[in-house]
Scaffold this motif. Sequence first.
Motif, PDB file in Angstrom:
ATOM      1  N   PRO A 405      28.541  36.058 117.548  1.00  0.00           N
ATOM      2  CA  PRO A 405      29.922  36.118 118.041  1.00  0.00           C
ATOM      3  C   PRO A 405      30.925  35.626 117.001  1.00  0.00           C
ATOM      4  O   PRO A 405      30.672  34.647 116.282  1.00  0.00           O
ATOM      5  CB  PRO A 405      29.885  35.208 119.272  1.00  0.00           C
ATOM      6  CG  PRO A 405      28.469  35.282 119.748  1.00  0.00           C
ATOM      7  CD  PRO A 405      27.642  35.375 118.506  1.00  0.00           C
ATOM      8  N   TYR A 406      32.061  36.306 116.930  1.00  0.00           N
ATOM      9  CA  TYR A 406      33.048  35.993 115.901  1.00  0.00           C
ATOM     10  C   TYR A 406      33.468  34.524 115.911  1.00  0.00           C
ATOM     11  O   TYR A 406      33.621  33.905 114.856  1.00  0.00           O
ATOM     12  CB  TYR A 406      34.296  36.858 116.088  1.00  0.00           C
ATOM     13  CG  TYR A 406      34.121  38.338 115.869  1.00  0.00           C
ATOM     14  CD1 TYR A 406      33.712  38.848 114.641  1.00  0.00           C
ATOM     15  CD2 TYR A 406      34.404  39.247 116.895  1.00  0.00           C
ATOM     16  CE1 TYR A 406      33.594  40.223 114.437  1.00  0.00           C
ATOM     17  CE2 TYR A 406      34.295  40.616 116.700  1.00  0.00           C
ATOM     18  CZ  TYR A 406      33.882  41.104 115.470  1.00  0.00           C
ATOM     19  OH  TYR A 406      33.769  42.454 115.269  1.00  0.00           O
ATOM     20  N   ALA A 407      33.701  33.971 117.101  1.00  0.00           N
ATOM     21  CA  ALA A 407      34.121  32.567 117.179  1.00  0.00           C
ATOM     22  C   ALA A 407      33.041  31.648 116.629  1.00  0.00           C
ATOM     23  O   ALA A 407      33.331  30.644 115.971  1.00  0.00           O
ATOM     24  CB  ALA A 407      34.469  32.193 118.617  1.00  0.00           C
ATOM     25  N   GLN A 408      31.788  31.990 116.892  1.00  0.00           N
ATOM     26  CA  GLN A 408      30.674  31.203 116.366  1.00  0.00           C
ATOM     27  C   GLN A 408      30.593  31.335 114.845  1.00  0.00           C
ATOM     28  O   GLN A 408      30.243  30.374 114.148  1.00  0.00           O
ATOM     29  CB  GLN A 408      29.370  31.654 117.017  1.00  0.00           C
ATOM     30  CG  GLN A 408      28.164  30.790 116.684  1.00  0.00           C
ATOM     31  CD  GLN A 408      26.924  31.245 117.438  1.00  0.00           C
ATOM     32  OE1 GLN A 408      27.008  31.702 118.586  1.00  0.00           O
ATOM     33  NE2 GLN A 408      25.771  31.144 116.794  1.00  0.00           N
ATOM     34  N   VAL A 409      30.919  32.513 114.325  1.00  0.00           N
ATOM     35  CA  VAL A 409      30.947  32.706 112.873  1.00  0.00           C
ATOM     36  C   VAL A 409      31.939  31.736 112.241  1.00  0.00           C
ATOM     37  O   VAL A 409      31.627  31.063 111.253  1.00  0.00           O
ATOM     38  CB  VAL A 409      31.326  34.161 112.518  1.00  0.00           C
ATOM     39  CG1 VAL A 409      31.623  34.290 111.025  1.00  0.00           C
ATOM     40  CG2 VAL A 409      30.211  35.116 112.918  1.00  0.00           C
ATOM     41  N   ARG A 410      33.131  31.653 112.808  1.00  0.00           N
ATOM     42  CA  ARG A 410      34.144  30.759 112.233  1.00  0.00           C
ATOM     43  C   ARG A 410      33.680  29.314 112.252  1.00  0.00           C
ATOM     44  O   ARG A 410      33.858  28.575 111.273  1.00  0.00           O
ATOM     45  CB  ARG A 410      35.464  30.883 113.000  1.00  0.00           C
ATOM     46  CG  ARG A 410      36.189  32.197 112.829  1.00  0.00           C
ATOM     47  CD  ARG A 410      37.616  32.117 113.333  1.00  0.00           C
ATOM     48  NE  ARG A 410      38.494  31.526 112.326  1.00  0.00           N
ATOM     49  CZ  ARG A 410      39.595  30.844 112.614  1.00  0.00           C
ATOM     50  NH1 ARG A 410      39.939  30.623 113.873  1.00  0.00           N
ATOM     51  NH2 ARG A 410      40.368  30.367 111.663  1.00  0.00           N
ATOM     52  N   ARG A 411      33.077  28.891 113.362  1.00  0.00           N
ATOM     53  CA  ARG A 411      32.601  27.507 113.444  1.00  0.00           C
ATOM     54  C   ARG A 411      31.497  27.256 112.426  1.00  0.00           C
ATOM     55  O   ARG A 411      31.486  26.228 111.738  1.00  0.00           O
ATOM     56  CB  ARG A 411      32.099  27.204 114.861  1.00  0.00           C
ATOM     57  CG  ARG A 411      33.201  27.136 115.906  1.00  0.00           C
ATOM     58  CD  ARG A 411      32.685  26.535 117.194  1.00  0.00           C
ATOM     59  NE  ARG A 411      31.666  27.361 117.828  1.00  0.00           N
ATOM     60  CZ  ARG A 411      31.940  28.317 118.722  1.00  0.00           C
ATOM     61  NH1 ARG A 411      33.199  28.581 119.065  1.00  0.00           N
ATOM     62  NH2 ARG A 411      30.953  29.015 119.274  1.00  0.00           N
ATOM     63  N   ARG A 412      30.563  28.194 112.328  1.00  0.00           N
ATOM     64  CA  ARG A 412      29.442  28.024 111.403  1.00  0.00           C
ATOM     65  C   ARG A 412      29.921  27.964 109.959  1.00  0.00           C
ATOM     66  O   ARG A 412      29.445  27.140 109.168  1.00  0.00           O
ATOM     67  CB  ARG A 412      28.432  29.150 111.583  1.00  0.00           C
ATOM     68  CG  ARG A 412      27.284  29.090 110.580  1.00  0.00           C
ATOM     69  CD  ARG A 412      26.180  30.062 110.919  1.00  0.00           C
ATOM     70  NE  ARG A 412      25.160  30.066 109.874  1.00  0.00           N
ATOM     71  CZ  ARG A 412      24.006  30.699 109.977  1.00  0.00           C
ATOM     72  NH1 ARG A 412      23.717  31.390 111.067  1.00  0.00           N
ATOM     73  NH2 ARG A 412      23.133  30.663 108.979  1.00  0.00           N
ATOM     74  N   VAL A 413      30.856  28.810 109.596  1.00  0.00           N
ATOM     75  CA  VAL A 413      31.352  28.840 108.223  1.00  0.00           C
ATOM     76  C   VAL A 413      32.069  27.540 107.886  1.00  0.00           C
ATOM     77  O   VAL A 413      31.900  26.991 106.792  1.00  0.00           O
ATOM     78  CB  VAL A 413      32.263  30.065 108.013  1.00  0.00           C
ATOM     79  CG1 VAL A 413      33.019  29.971 106.690  1.00  0.00           C
ATOM     80  CG2 VAL A 413      31.428  31.349 108.050  1.00  0.00           C
ATOM     81  N   ARG A 414      32.854  27.025 108.834  1.00  0.00           N
ATOM     82  CA  ARG A 414      33.521  25.730 108.582  1.00  0.00           C
ATOM     83  C   ARG A 414      32.488  24.631 108.359  1.00  0.00           C
ATOM     84  O   ARG A 414      32.648  23.787 107.473  1.00  0.00           O
ATOM     85  CB  ARG A 414      34.444  25.375 109.756  1.00  0.00           C
ATOM     86  CG  ARG A 414      35.755  26.135 109.762  1.00  0.00           C
ATOM     87  CD  ARG A 414      36.770  25.483 110.675  1.00  0.00           C
ATOM     88  NE  ARG A 414      36.350  25.489 112.059  1.00  0.00           N
ATOM     89  CZ  ARG A 414      36.692  26.427 112.936  1.00  0.00           C
ATOM     90  NH1 ARG A 414      37.467  27.433 112.545  1.00  0.00           N
ATOM     91  NH2 ARG A 414      36.288  26.373 114.187  1.00  0.00           N
ATOM     92  N   GLN A 415      31.434  24.614 109.158  1.00  0.00           N
ATOM     93  CA  GLN A 415      30.381  23.610 108.996  1.00  0.00           C
ATOM     94  C   GLN A 415      29.682  23.758 107.652  1.00  0.00           C
ATOM     95  O   GLN A 415      29.397  22.767 106.971  1.00  0.00           O
ATOM     96  CB  GLN A 415      29.371  23.724 110.137  1.00  0.00           C
ATOM     97  CG  GLN A 415      29.923  23.309 111.488  1.00  0.00           C
ATOM     98  CD  GLN A 415      29.022  23.725 112.651  1.00  0.00           C
ATOM     99  OE1 GLN A 415      28.010  24.386 112.455  1.00  0.00           O
ATOM    100  NE2 GLN A 415      29.409  23.347 113.860  1.00  0.00           N
ATOM    101  N   GLN A 416      29.407  25.010 107.254  1.00  0.00           N
ATOM    102  CA  GLN A 416      28.759  25.250 105.963  1.00  0.00           C
ATOM    103  C   GLN A 416      29.629  24.734 104.817  1.00  0.00           C
ATOM    104  O   GLN A 416      29.135  24.092 103.885  1.00  0.00           O
ATOM    105  CB  GLN A 416      28.468  26.742 105.773  1.00  0.00           C
ATOM    106  CG  GLN A 416      27.354  27.266 106.648  1.00  0.00           C
ATOM    107  CD  GLN A 416      27.085  28.751 106.460  1.00  0.00           C
ATOM    108  OE1 GLN A 416      26.073  29.264 106.893  1.00  0.00           O
ATOM    109  NE2 GLN A 416      27.990  29.470 105.806  1.00  0.00           N
ATOM    110  N   TYR A 417      30.930  25.012 104.889  1.00  0.00           N
ATOM    111  CA  TYR A 417      31.833  24.556 103.833  1.00  0.00           C
ATOM    112  C   TYR A 417      31.873  23.032 103.768  1.00  0.00           C
ATOM    113  O   TYR A 417      31.945  22.447 102.687  1.00  0.00           O
ATOM    114  CB  TYR A 417      33.239  25.102 104.064  1.00  0.00           C
ATOM    115  CG  TYR A 417      33.402  26.571 103.725  1.00  0.00           C
ATOM    116  CD1 TYR A 417      32.437  27.253 102.990  1.00  0.00           C
ATOM    117  CD2 TYR A 417      34.518  27.284 104.130  1.00  0.00           C
ATOM    118  CE1 TYR A 417      32.582  28.594 102.675  1.00  0.00           C
ATOM    119  CE2 TYR A 417      34.673  28.623 103.819  1.00  0.00           C
ATOM    120  CZ  TYR A 417      33.705  29.278 103.090  1.00  0.00           C
ATOM    121  OH  TYR A 417      33.852  30.598 102.781  1.00  0.00           O
ATOM    122  N   GLN A 418      31.834  22.383 104.943  1.00  0.00           N
ATOM    123  CA  GLN A 418      31.839  20.916 104.962  1.00  0.00           C
ATOM    124  C   GLN A 418      30.579  20.364 104.302  1.00  0.00           C
ATOM    125  O   GLN A 418      30.635  19.434 103.500  1.00  0.00           O
ATOM    126  CB  GLN A 418      31.944  20.415 106.403  1.00  0.00           C
ATOM    127  CG  GLN A 418      33.317  20.626 107.026  1.00  0.00           C
ATOM    128  CD  GLN A 418      33.321  20.339 108.526  1.00  0.00           C
ATOM    129  OE1 GLN A 418      32.296  20.010 109.110  1.00  0.00           O
ATOM    130  NE2 GLN A 418      34.484  20.464 109.146  1.00  0.00           N
TER     131      GLN A 418
END
Length: 443
Positions: A405-418
């Motif tokens: 899901p797109y919203a999950q993509v955004r959350r996952r990418v933010r976590q990866q960047y952190q």
Amino acid sequence: MTGERDEIAVVGAGLAGCLLACFLARRGHQVALYERRPDPRSGAPERGRSINLALSERGLDALRRIGLAEQVMADALPMRGRMIHPVAGAPGFQSYSVSGGRAINSISRGALNNALLEAAAKLPGVRIAFEHRLVGLDPATATMTFETPGGTVTAGARVVLGTDGAGSAVRGQLLAHGLVTESVDFLDYGYKELTIPPLGGDFALDPGALHIWPRGTSMMIALPNPDRSFTCTLFWPTHGTASFASLGSAAAIERHFAQHYPDLPPIAPNLVDDYQHNPVGVLGTVRCDPWQVDGRVALLGDAAHAIVPFYGQGANCAFEDVVELDRCLDECAGDWSAALPLFQRRRQDNAEAIARMALANFVEMRDKVASPVFRTRKRVEHALERALPGRYVSQYELVSFSTVPYAQVRRRVRQQYQVVGLAAAGLAAVVGAAVALGLRRRG
């Protein structure tokens, strides 16, 4: 009209509407598919309207569910990356995936629409009414009024589903009744299409890439077509000195392209004619709330949440809407009054997520893809994907090559960047400490 009350009405026989009709007929519903245009199978596309789109995993997932993916993909042209065209120098290729094997697919919009329309027409229980322009809707009774070549007609339905695009007449009717609110955020950019014809019977550019001419505050892209042509799309400001409004004469058009897109004029013999006669389209994001009223009238796809085209996800997202509505109907045992609110709860955050990512990708495509910093970041990202398979996945791969899901993509990418940021900071601290220790020892 009595029989019509048993039908599910789908208003809009574009990509999403035809797909939805197929899914509903498969569930055993009687479906009435209404379209304001004449039958698109019997006419040529309008000049300057996009003839191709980028189909990726979300759209393919929907097509597989009705057995159309193989047919559609027979004429697809896989694009495995971006080809960046600088003002001077040779173009450079940037792979979409770490393996280089994954691709988004350039598909004829008209051919896909026709394939879905044919599939819907063959299903029992589906009737299609062309040249029916919705001019009235009573949401309380699901009674519709259409203008047709033969005059004004009315029709009823159990449920009315609006799949009639960003300028949705169904949404307009709900607005007129004060049942929904909407916001439309237009960009200060428009788009105009040009054509690169085949060159010597073959593609004039590499057909295995999506071509981009990034120019800072503007850009052009080109996608390959099955007839070996390319459809180019200019995304330029609508006002100012470097805008659509600033170019009028043939000489000014020729000078501008020779200066800013020097590799285009030699392969686009109809450049000036296309530029002067093809329309300038608008770009914007549509949001509305709610997407449904009393489990009787609802909006899907662009009618509910139109986005800008810079992630190539408009049709893919709309197809995913259809899959999710089908899933909600399963979970609610076919109860529309329960399924439609559930559908909105499941999809609204995802629609907002891809809307934001599409806007951000515009900045990336026009400003960043040609920069050394961007290219370095992509190399680092691919290195992380190889080092951490399945644990680190780029945003582009998650959006285009998965159904996360797109919203999950955004959350996952933010976590990866952190995580990457913390790791980089830790590495920098270790290196800094080592350097300091070495200096002290030498001192």
